[in-house]
Motif scaffolding. Structure first.
Motif, mmCIF file in Angstrom:
data_model
loop_
_atom_site.group_PDB
_atom_site.id
_atom_site.type_symbol
_atom_site.label_atom_id
_atom_site.label_comp_id
_atom_site.label_asym_id
_atom_site.label_seq_id
_atom_site.Cartn_x
_atom_site.Cartn_y
_atom_site.Cartn_z
ATOM 1 N N ASP A 91 0.871 -1.182 0.000
ATOM 2 C CA ASP A 91 0.000 0.000 0.000
ATOM 3 C C ASP A 91 0.901 1.224 0.000
ATOM 4 O OD1 ASP A 91 -2.159 -1.681 0.254
ATOM 5 O OD2 ASP A 91 -2.543 -1.213 2.354
ATOM 6 N N THR A 92 0.634 2.178 -0.879
ATOM 7 C CA THR A 92 1.503 3.352 -0.936
ATOM 8 C C THR A 92 0.722 4.595 -1.343
ATOM 9 O OG1 THR A 92 3.525 4.278 -1.899
ATOM 10 C CG2 THR A 92 2.214 2.866 -3.333
ATOM 11 N N ASN A 93 1.245 5.744 -0.921
ATOM 12 C CA ASN A 93 0.663 6.997 -1.412
ATOM 13 C C ASN A 93 1.342 7.451 -2.706
ATOM 14 O OD1 ASN A 93 3.082 8.288 -0.634
ATOM 15 N ND2 ASN A 93 2.222 9.003 1.309
ATOM 16 N N GLY A 94 2.346 6.717 -3.148
ATOM 17 C CA GLY A 94 2.944 6.982 -4.463
ATOM 18 C C GLY A 94 3.892 8.162 -4.510
ATOM 19 N N TYR A 95 4.279 8.685 -3.332
ATOM 20 C CA TYR A 95 5.099 9.904 -3.361
ATOM 21 C C TYR A 95 6.595 9.602 -3.502
ATOM 22 C CZ TYR A 95 5.762 14.894 -2.712
ATOM 23 O OH TYR A 95 6.060 16.229 -2.921
ATOM 24 N N ARG A 96 6.962 8.326 -3.489
ATOM 25 C CA ARG A 96 8.365 7.967 -3.706
ATOM 26 C C ARG A 96 8.440 6.982 -4.885
ATOM 27 N NH1 ARG A 96 12.172 6.856 0.999
ATOM 28 N NH2 ARG A 96 13.535 8.124 -0.298
ATOM 29 N N PRO A 97 8.230 7.505 -6.104
ATOM 30 C CA PRO A 97 8.181 6.612 -7.266
ATOM 31 C C PRO A 97 9.462 5.821 -7.471
ATOM 32 C CG PRO A 97 8.233 8.933 -7.952
ATOM 33 C CD PRO A 97 8.013 8.916 -6.474
ATOM 34 N N SER A 98 10.610 6.384 -7.072
ATOM 35 C CA SER A 98 11.867 5.661 -7.297
ATOM 36 C C SER A 98 11.887 4.375 -6.462
ATOM 37 C CB SER A 98 13.076 6.545 -6.966
ATOM 38 O OG SER A 98 12.969 6.998 -5.638
ATOM 39 N N VAL A 99 11.367 4.439 -5.236
ATOM 40 C CA VAL A 99 11.330 3.247 -4.381
ATOM 41 C C VAL A 99 10.334 2.235 -4.952
ATOM 42 C CG1 VAL A 99 10.813 2.381 -2.057
ATOM 43 C CG2 VAL A 99 11.954 4.593 -2.340
ATOM 44 N N LEU A 100 9.176 2.732 -5.357
ATOM 45 C CA LEU A 100 8.152 1.853 -5.941
ATOM 46 C C LEU A 100 8.707 1.117 -7.171
ATOM 47 C CD1 LEU A 100 5.168 0.936 -6.138
ATOM 48 C CD2 LEU A 100 4.727 3.009 -7.475
ATOM 49 N N LYS A 101 9.352 1.865 -8.042
ATOM 50 C CA LYS A 101 9.898 1.248 -9.267
ATOM 51 C C LYS A 101 10.970 0.220 -8.929
ATOM 52 C CE LYS A 101 9.375 5.344 -12.162
ATOM 53 N NZ LYS A 101 10.059 6.372 -12.935
ATOM 54 N N ASP A 102 11.841 0.571 -7.999
ATOM 55 C CA ASP A 102 12.936 -0.329 -7.632
ATOM 56 C C ASP A 102 12.378 -1.653 -7.091
ATOM 57 O OD1 ASP A 102 15.661 -1.013 -7.142
ATOM 58 O OD2 ASP A 102 15.297 -0.622 -5.022
ATOM 59 N N LEU A 103 11.401 -1.576 -6.218
ATOM 60 C CA LEU A 103 10.834 -2.796 -5.625
ATOM 61 C C LEU A 103 10.130 -3.646 -6.687
ATOM 62 C CD1 LEU A 103 9.285 -1.299 -2.357
ATOM 63 C CD2 LEU A 103 11.355 -2.701 -2.531
ATOM 64 N N CYS A 104 9.401 -2.974 -7.570
ATOM 65 C CA CYS A 104 8.668 -3.722 -8.604
ATOM 66 C C CYS A 104 9.626 -4.354 -9.606
ATOM 67 C CB CYS A 104 7.687 -2.802 -9.331
ATOM 68 S SG CYS A 104 6.320 -2.259 -8.303
ATOM 69 N N LYS A 105 10.642 -3.586 -9.997
ATOM 70 C CA LYS A 105 11.586 -4.127 -10.980
ATOM 71 C C LYS A 105 12.416 -5.269 -10.399
ATOM 72 C CE LYS A 105 11.611 -0.122 -13.937
ATOM 73 N NZ LYS A 105 12.210 1.162 -14.305
ATOM 74 N N ALA A 106 12.602 -5.259 -9.071
ATOM 75 C CA ALA A 106 13.317 -6.362 -8.409
ATOM 76 C C ALA A 106 12.382 -7.554 -8.164
ATOM 77 C CB ALA A 106 13.910 -5.875 -7.095
ATOM 78 N N GLN A 107 11.153 -7.469 -8.654
ATOM 79 C CA GLN A 107 10.150 -8.536 -8.520
ATOM 80 C C GLN A 107 9.873 -8.892 -7.058
ATOM 81 O OE1 GLN A 107 11.804 -11.500 -11.264
ATOM 82 N NE2 GLN A 107 10.320 -10.775 -12.764
ATOM 83 N N LEU A 108 9.857 -7.861 -6.220
ATOM 84 C CA LEU A 108 9.591 -8.086 -4.799
ATOM 85 C C LEU A 108 8.140 -7.804 -4.434
ATOM 86 C CD1 LEU A 108 12.855 -6.542 -3.326
ATOM 87 C CD2 LEU A 108 12.204 -8.954 -3.367
ATOM 88 N N ILE A 109 7.393 -7.223 -5.345
ATOM 89 C CA ILE A 109 6.004 -6.856 -5.068
ATOM 90 C C ILE A 109 5.101 -7.576 -6.077
ATOM 91 C CG2 ILE A 109 4.367 -4.926 -4.934
ATOM 92 C CD1 ILE A 109 6.554 -4.549 -2.959
ATOM 93 N N ASP A 110 3.986 -8.105 -5.565
ATOM 94 C CA ASP A 110 3.051 -8.814 -6.445
ATOM 95 C C ASP A 110 1.795 -8.005 -6.731
ATOM 96 O OD1 ASP A 110 4.367 -11.603 -6.536
ATOM 97 O OD2 ASP A 110 4.430 -11.009 -4.427
ATOM 98 N N TYR A 111 1.540 -6.995 -5.918
ATOM 99 C CA TYR A 111 0.331 -6.180 -6.116
ATOM 100 C C TYR A 111 0.548 -4.843 -5.406
ATOM 101 C CZ TYR A 111 -4.704 -5.149 -6.421
ATOM 102 O OH TYR A 111 -5.932 -4.594 -6.717
ATOM 103 N N VAL A 112 0.168 -3.764 -6.078
ATOM 104 C CA VAL A 112 0.285 -2.425 -5.464
ATOM 105 C C VAL A 112 -1.101 -1.797 -5.370
ATOM 106 C CG1 VAL A 112 1.208 -0.081 -5.730
ATOM 107 C CG2 VAL A 112 2.594 -2.042 -6.421
ATOM 108 N N ALA A 113 -1.418 -1.252 -4.204
ATOM 109 C CA ALA A 113 -2.623 -0.421 -4.057
ATOM 110 C C ALA A 113 -2.141 1.000 -3.800
ATOM 111 C CB ALA A 113 -3.477 -0.916 -2.900
ATOM 112 N N MET A 114 -2.387 1.879 -4.751
ATOM 113 C CA MET A 114 -1.914 3.266 -4.611
ATOM 114 C C MET A 114 -3.093 4.222 -4.427
ATOM 115 S SD MET A 114 0.350 5.620 -7.190
ATOM 116 C CE MET A 114 0.026 7.397 -7.141
ATOM 117 N N ASP A 115 -2.988 5.050 -3.401
ATOM 118 C CA ASP A 115 -4.019 6.053 -3.141
ATOM 119 C C ASP A 115 -3.989 7.147 -4.197
ATOM 120 O OD1 ASP A 115 -4.509 4.727 -0.783
ATOM 121 O OD2 ASP A 115 -3.437 6.183 0.469
#
Ligand code: SF4
Length: 232
Positions: free
Chosen positions: A98-122
């Motif tokens: 769950d994220t507010n999306g204000y740190r896109p670099s962290v979000l991208k890094d985690l997703c590209k490292a295949q560590l996240i399976d689903y994101v819920a963004m406000d």
């Protein structure tokens, strides 16, 4: 890791999965309707749950739970988030962020490292009114838009969601949100529930019929829209 809450089982937080939820402290926004006031305003006054306690439960529940939700507060503020999620993934769990999306670099890094399976963004509001809810000094909508654009690329499954509040959101805002999120996979209109425990109590929810009207505004822009949290 600043773990300030741990729910051992939830059927609600991770759609389609039996999951545990981990609450991390601190936030870079201060939304007036936030239900996790202590985690946002006074995280240092909340007892920290040792990582070992959480991992001991997650190990025992392998095969019973299939996912772990990481929420907050705003999880992407935690400096050791990546290592923490790597440990959860090594136990075989799906991870929802769950994220507010204000740190896109962290979000991208985690997703590209295949560590996240689903994101819920406000999605707090229409772009031009966003900071009426986020309440942040030096607010930049560009960071939110960067996360929106990244998720819309479809690297991993995601949802956008707005907690809809009568005092903030008007018809024109949903026209603007529809244009902004156009082409997105999933968007949820979440009915607001007032409580003495939110940061600024006293706001009001729309009726089911009013939310259905907003739904009708958005439906040509977004593939899947649902209304959540309305009691029948
Ligand atoms: S972004 Fe989320 S956790 Fe942070 S203040 Fe807003 S509702 Fe609360």
């Amino acid at each position: 890791m600043q773990i300030l809450g741990f729910q051992k089982t939830t059927l609600l937080d991770y759609p389609g999965h039996v999951a545990a939820t981990i609450f991390l402290g601190g936030c870079n926004f201060c939304c007036p309707y936030c239900h996790n006031k202590d985690l946002v305003l006074t995280p240092d006054e909340v007892s920290v749950i040792p990582e070992e306690t959480v991992f001991s439960v997650l190990k025992k529940r392998q095969g019973i739970l299939d996912g772990v939700c990481i929420t907050g507060g705003e999880p992407t503020l935690q400096p050791d988030l990546k290592e923490f999620i790597q440990k959860i993934k090594s136990l075989g769990y799906l991870v929802k962020l769950d994220t507010n999306g204000y740190r896109p670099s962290v979000l991208k890094d985690l997703c590209k490292a295949q560590l996240i399976d689903y994101v819920a963004m406000d999605i707090k509001h229409a772009p031009e009114k966003y900071n009426l809810i986020a309440n942040r000094s030096n607010f930049s909508i560009d960071l939110i838009s960067e996360s929106v654009s990244f998720l819309k690329e479809g690297l991993i499954p995601y949802e956008f969601r707005t907690t809809v509040i009568k005092e903030f959101h008007k018809e024109a805002d949903f026209i603007a949100i529809g244009k902004w999120l156009s082409g997105a996979d999933a968007y949820f209109l979440q009915s607001y529930k007032d409580s003495e425990r939110v940061i600024s109590p006293g706001f009001h929810a729309y009726t089911k019929k009013e939310l259905e009207h907003f739904y009708s505004i958005l439906k040509s822009d977004i593939k899947k829209i649902e209304i959540r949290g309305i009691e029948e």
